[in-house]
Design an enzyme around this catalytic site. Structure first.
Site, PDB file in Angstrom:
ATOM      1  CG  LEU A 197       4.996  11.173   1.459  1.00  0.00           C
ATOM      2  CD1 LEU A 197       6.440  10.775   1.170  1.00  0.00           C
ATOM      3  CD2 LEU A 197       4.279  11.445   0.141  1.00  0.00           C
ATOM      4  N   GLY A 237     -29.331  28.503   0.882  1.00  0.00           N
ATOM      5  CA  GLY A 237     -29.416  29.645   1.791  1.00  0.00           C
ATOM      6  C   GLY A 237     -29.186  29.246   3.232  1.00  0.00           C
ATOM      7  N   GLY A 238     -29.980  29.813   4.126  1.00  0.00           N
ATOM      8  CA  GLY A 238     -29.829  29.550   5.556  1.00  0.00           C
ATOM      9  C   GLY A 238     -29.917  28.061   5.882  1.00  0.00           C
ATOM     10  CB  ALA A 283       8.897  15.706   4.399  1.00  0.00           C
ATOM     11  CD  GLU A 332      -4.256   9.899  -2.075  1.00  0.00           C
ATOM     12  OE1 GLU A 332      -4.011   9.621  -3.257  1.00  0.00           O
ATOM     13  OE2 GLU A 332      -4.882   9.155  -1.304  1.00  0.00           O
ATOM     14  CB  ILE A 368      -0.491   8.637   8.962  1.00  0.00           C
ATOM     15  CG1 ILE A 368       0.935   9.197   8.900  1.00  0.00           C
ATOM     16  CG2 ILE A 368      -0.636   7.357   8.139  1.00  0.00           C
ATOM     17  CD1 ILE A 368       1.356   9.752   7.544  1.00  0.00           C
ATOM     18  CD  GLU A 395       9.434  12.230   7.913  1.00  0.00           C
ATOM     19  OE1 GLU A 395      10.265  13.088   8.292  1.00  0.00           O
ATOM     20  OE2 GLU A 395       9.725  11.080   7.565  1.00  0.00           O
ATOM     21  NE  ARG A 424      -1.236  13.304  -6.894  1.00  0.00           N
ATOM     22  CZ  ARG A 424      -0.014  12.986  -7.264  1.00  0.00           C
ATOM     23  NH1 ARG A 424       0.214  12.445  -8.448  1.00  0.00           N
ATOM     24  NH2 ARG A 424       1.004  13.228  -6.459  1.00  0.00           N
TER      25      ARG A 424
END
Lengths: 382, 262, 396
Positions: free
Chosen positions: A124, A339-340, A129, A363, A156, A126, A242
């Site tokens: 979908l 922590g670390g 888009a 999505e 994609i 682009e 979804r």
């Protein structure tokens, strides 16, 4: 908590858990480091019928229910969201055919998707888009018995690894959103190619590439649904997929909580395991509350979608927002509890924190999801 | 091709821990699993079936709980399953076991190929495969690491040896025992699990397999366990402590003396 | 089945505590047995009031007096007599002397060369030799039939063989054909006061030892892993009888045929027979770390071993693996570097004479079986240690 799963559902959970514990978790650091595609794991999932879960029985699948896929994805996501995404992308790529494809198109492609012989991808996005799908510039022009595609898709998932791509392109640009149509493009079609694998913050094992269509010729029969119905198919596809992304969030949050709690029991400071300190307990408690609440909403949403295929949008968007925001927060807190050590690559939570971010973006960003929910509310309270 | 795979239920070695106090095996919380080598035998059977056609029948001799591993075998691609279970089998050594299994295999059909793991991890004898082959009057090859081809009732395969491997031809019907290198066992499949859930395992008793009761269990076993005792414990161990330099010095001393004689 | 004398039972629970199979439990003050029972006899050993018994039917017994002599199968492949066969002649000698009988070696081959003399020098009184082109390569049918026929003809009371790839393959066939018992991987062999062979081996995963007898059948058969017993010094002055036997051609016909023999690293490696083994595990972290183990092995003239984790990670090949799924070693010196000591590994090395363990984790189970324990970092300890040893061996 007990969600009263039936026998078939429990089997999905048990087997997905086994594959996650024995194959995904031992290999996730390697795939994150090398950024290679987890082909052996994806093939294992295929042999174990997981690609059949999202395909209807009449086309060689095991049903095609949203909830079944959610249960599998939750386990895979607990192990590695990157590897799970490599699996989920096939479901996303297959849904347009399942939802809008003709009987012939379904017969042609779905059985091979169900066995995992062919992997799918959904195209979908682009350059211009993303959240605004009306900016699509890829075009498809009729030429005798063929459609000819030109344009470039971006980011994609499964690019270069999929055998077939469900692609949206403008067939009638003057009609705006009603001028978009979906097609099935095979990786072997002339004029089709993929760009190099993108370098990402997280889910590094998952393949993300450009798709390039240069006078790409495909037979007319590859059109999915009606001409001009592309956007409707896209919306329905995302509504159905979804909850899967949401369940990746639940799985990731659970994995992060498991790591943090286990660590907190072992780590001794001031002569006591740090889990005995209230400051840590409260963090873990919040992580547990949010994870359980997200899981409950995801399960209910997936069941709702399976029962009411015409009213998917709000449930789908709500569970995606809640579970993926939870995943991000729980992952950050898991790093904090550890922590670390949590910050080091030797432990898995730093990867979980990097992986979690994409869940809020792909999505449909969580901002767009809130728009969807808002619009639905606006309709409801008319 | 009619393939029979013999599998055994054993305690999961991953879970088995030594109790440091008593120096005995702590079996608490130990799961029972398919003997790891038998998993590879099953996988090989299913692969050969997929390549050459036929059926895979699994047989296990054991207590009623061994049903669980047969169900798992079905979910991993076996077609039929038999549980050979009878209190009369208790106390069987490998000789009595091979007699019992041979009777059961004959009952289950006429196999072209019998597959076993090279040994079971609880007993580690590696005797049942060869013994079963004798009872079935079949040639056998142990420690097979690769099946190359099957053509005209002749199998070509590779057998592990201590100094390398042999390439062998063997006439069918035959029995093979396999090592882990032969393949990577698959996970169950969802369809397989659904089939396994609905599958009725056939139970065979001593009577069902037409066994001569004097050859079963303890009575049919020439070997007898006369005593069981914990192994000798190590004498007092020495901790080598101090700075790195001191540790290295002491270590060098010990290693040199042990390796080259004091 | 297990018989419980309810009158004698005092419900003390010793049987329950010592059952390896959770097969016996005290219910209402009396022991009760369930279906898990394998009749292993552990409970009978521990019962202080003799309330437990396993009745045996002795009707299948044969005439034991017809069988005498101790045999060792002499493994000969690729022109080499296996070291384990010499070791077995050592213990075989002890057993034969105790039984006041002869010790014989059995040699199956296509060309005997001077092997019969070697076997006599190693302690054999007699050597049965079958020379036939059919015995050129090891195959179970021919070797099995030959040994079986010799045993039927001469009726030895004991047959010992190495628990090697060859021994573990065809010896079970012979035992089954002779309808007698076979005990694998024995760690102790002795003639009891009853005149029977007492065979001791690890049972149930190696942490319990079991002594096993074959009282009513002959021959009594055992296999033994290499390096369990010591080989006697060869004595060239010993004399013995060489008995040449022929086996019927149809008995030597084989349904399996060796097409090719491929010798790999294992030949040079011979881990199982090495006197010094330096082994590495997960703690070495990667291939580079593993090379530390190799340099230590180098300077000590030892073989390199590995835990399963190191092999699975691809730092070293499978022939180096020590443990339940790899090789069993009984070296003079075994140094475990960065090996935690999972039971599967320990089974393969714990009979080594001196065990040195180096591990960061002071709770690592490897320290339970070690003679010398070093809690420390491999990467800091090994390089200076290698240097130190180089220095020393240079000096002496």
């Amino acid at each position: 908590m007990d969600h009263f799963l039936n026998e078939d559902q429990q089997m999905i959970v048990d087997l997905a858990k086994q594959i996650t514990d024995e194959m995904i978790i031992p290999n996730r650091a390697k795939y994150d480091e090398t950024e290679g595609y987890p082909l052996d794991i994806v093939e294992t999932m295929a042999k174990s019928d997981f690609f059949a879960l999202f395909v209807p029985e009449e086309y060689g699948g095991l049903g095609g229910g949203c909830f079944d896929t959610v249960l599998a994805l939750e386990q895979f996501g607990r192990g590695c969201v990157g590897i799970a995404t490599a699996y989920a992308a096939s479901a996303l790529g297959a849904y347009p055919i399942v939802i809008s494809g003709s009987k012939e198109l379904k017969e042609q492609f779905l059985p091979d998707i169900a066995t995992g012989k062919k992997r799918a991808a959904f195209a979908l996005t682009e350059a211009n888009a993303g959240s605004d799908a009306s900016g699509i510039q890829t075009t498809a022009v009729e030429d005798g018995d063929y459609w000819v595609l030109n344009g470039t898709k971006q980011w994609i998932t499964n690019g270069g690894q999929a055998h077939l791509y469900t692609v949206i392109a403008m067939t009638d640009p003057h009609k705006g959103p009603r001028g978009a149509t979906m097609f099935v493009v095979e990786s072997t079609d002339p004029g089709f190619s993929c760009g190099p694998k993108e370098k990402k913050l997280g889910i590094r094992t998952s393949a993300t590439t450009e798709l390039i269509f240069k006078d790409c010729r495909i037979p007319k029969s590859r059109m999915i649904g009606r001409r001009g119905a592309g956007f409707i198919t896209v919306m329905k596809t995302l509504d159905k997929s979804r909850p899967g992304i949401a369940s990746l969030g639940v799985g990731l949050a659970q994995g992060a909580l498991d790591e943090a709690a286990t660590y907190a029991k072992q780590r001794v400071q001031f002569g006591k395991p740090i889990i005995s300190f209230q400051a840590v307990q409260h963090m873990l408690a919040d992580m547990a509350i949010q994870t359980e609440a997200s899981r409950a909403l995801v399960y209910v949403s997936a069941k709702h979608i399976d029962a009411h295929p015409k009213q998917m949008s709000k449930a789908s968007a709500m569970c995606k927002v809640m579970a993926t925001d939870t995943a991000m927060k729980v992952a950050v807190d898991a790093v904090q509890v550890m922590g670390g050590y949590g910050y080091m690559r030797e432990y898995p939570v730093e990867k979980m924190m990097r992986d979690a971010k994409i869940l809020q973006i792909y999505e449909g960003t969580n901002q767009i999801q809130r728009n969807v929910i808002g619009q639905e509310l606006n309709k409801e309270y008319n | 091709m009619n393939i029979v795979v013999c599998i055994k239920q054993v305690p999961d070695a991953k879970d088995v821990r030594l109790d440091p106090e008593t120096n005995t095996l702590s079996r608490e919380g130990v799961k029972s699993v398919i003997n790891p080598y038998d998993r590879h035998a099953l996988e090989e059977g299913v692969r050969l079936k997929e390549e050459y056609g036929g059926t895979v029948t699994v047989i296990s001799m054991g207590p009623p709980q061994a049903q669980a591993i047969l169900t798992e075998a079905i979910s991993c691609g076996a077609d039929e399953a038999f549980l050979v279970s009878d209190r009369a089998f208790a106390g069987a050594d490998t000789l009595a076991t091979t007699y019992t299994l041979a009777q059961a295999v004959a009952k289950a059909g006429k196999p072209d190929l019998v597959l076993c793991g090279k040994q079971a991890t609880d007993g580690d004898t590696a005797q049942v495969g060869p013994g079963l082959a004798v009872r079935l009057d079949m040639p056998f090859v142990t420690c097979v690491k690769k099946v190359r081809t099957i053509a005209k009732d002749v199998l070509t395969l590779e057998r592990m040896m201590d100094d390398g491997y042999d390439v062998l031809e063997v006439d069918l019907p035959a029995l093979l025992t396999v090592v882990k290198e032969i393949n990577t066992p698959r996970f169950p499949s969802l369809r397989g699990m659904r089939r396994a859930r609905d599958y009725q395992i056939t139970s065979l008793t001593a009577e069902d397999i037409g066994a001569d009761s004097s050859r079963l269990g303890l009575g049919g076993s020439p070997t007898q366990v006369v005593s069981v005792f914990p192994p000798e414990k190590k004498g007092d161990r020495t901790m080598i402590e101090g700075s790195v330099a001191e540790q290295v010095d002491k270590l060098a001393e010990i290693l040199f003396d042990s390796a080259f004689g004091a | 089945m297990l018989i419980i004398d309810k009158d004698a039972c005092i419900g003390c629970g010793l049987c329950e505590d010592n059952c390896p199979f959770d097969a016996i439990a005290v219910v209402d003050g009396k022991a009760e047995v369930n279906d898990n029972c394998t009749l292993c006899g552990s409970c009978i050993e521990h019962c202080e009031v003799e309330a437990l018994s396993i009745p045996r039917d002795e009707s299948g017994a044969i005439d034991l007096s017809a069988w005498s002599g101790v045999w060792v199968y002499a493994e000969y492949r690729q022109g080499k007599l296996a070291q384990v066969s010499r070791e077995l002649l050592g213990i075989g000698r002890t057993l034969a002397d105790k039984r006041d009988t002869k010790l014989s070696a059995v040699l199956l081959c296509a060309d005997a060369a001077d092997v019969p003399q070697q076997l006599i020098a190693a302690g054999a009184d007699q050597v049965y030799v079958v020379v036939d082109p059919a015995l050129e390569n090891f195959n179970d049918d021919s070797y099995g039939a030959a040994l079986e026929d010799l045993a039927r003809k001469y009726k030895p009371e004991v047959i010992l063989a190495g628990a090697t790839a060859i021994g573990r393959s065809f010896i079970p066939r012979v035992a089954t054909s002779l309808n007698t018992g076979l005990t694998a991987d024995c760690t102790q062999l002795a003639i009891g006061d009853d005149g029977h062979l007492h065979q001791t081996r690890p049972a149930f995963g190696g942490n319990i030892m079991a002594t096993i007898m074959c009282p009513n059948h002959r021959p009594q058969m055992s296999t033994v892993r290499p390096m369990v017993f010591q080989a006697p010094e060869p004595d060239g002055s010993r004399t013995g009888e060489i008995i040449v036997e022929a086996i019927a051609a149809d008995r030597l016909a084989s349904r399996t045929r060796v097409v090719e023999t491929v010798l790999t690293e294992g030949e040079q490696l011979n881990l199982a027979e090495a006197e010094v083994v330096i082994a590495g595990g997960r703690g070495l972290e990667n291939e580079e770390g593993f090379s530390l183990v190799e340099s230590l092995a180098d300077v000590l003239g030892g073989a390199v071993g590995a835990s399963r984790a190191a092999v699975d990670n691809g730092w070293i090949t499978y022939p180096h693996q020590v443990g339940q799924t790899g090789k069993t070693v009984a070296s003079k010196l075994y140094v475990a570097c960065g090996i935690s000591g999972a039971i599967q590994h320990v089974i393969g090395m714990k009979s080594s004479e001196t065990i040195v363990a180096i591990n960061r984790d002071q709770n690592a189970p490897i320290f339970d079986v070690a003679d010398y324990c070093v809690v420390g970092d491999i990467f800091t300890l090994l390089p200076p240690l290698v240097d130190k040893l180089k220095e020393r061996s240079g000096k002496e």
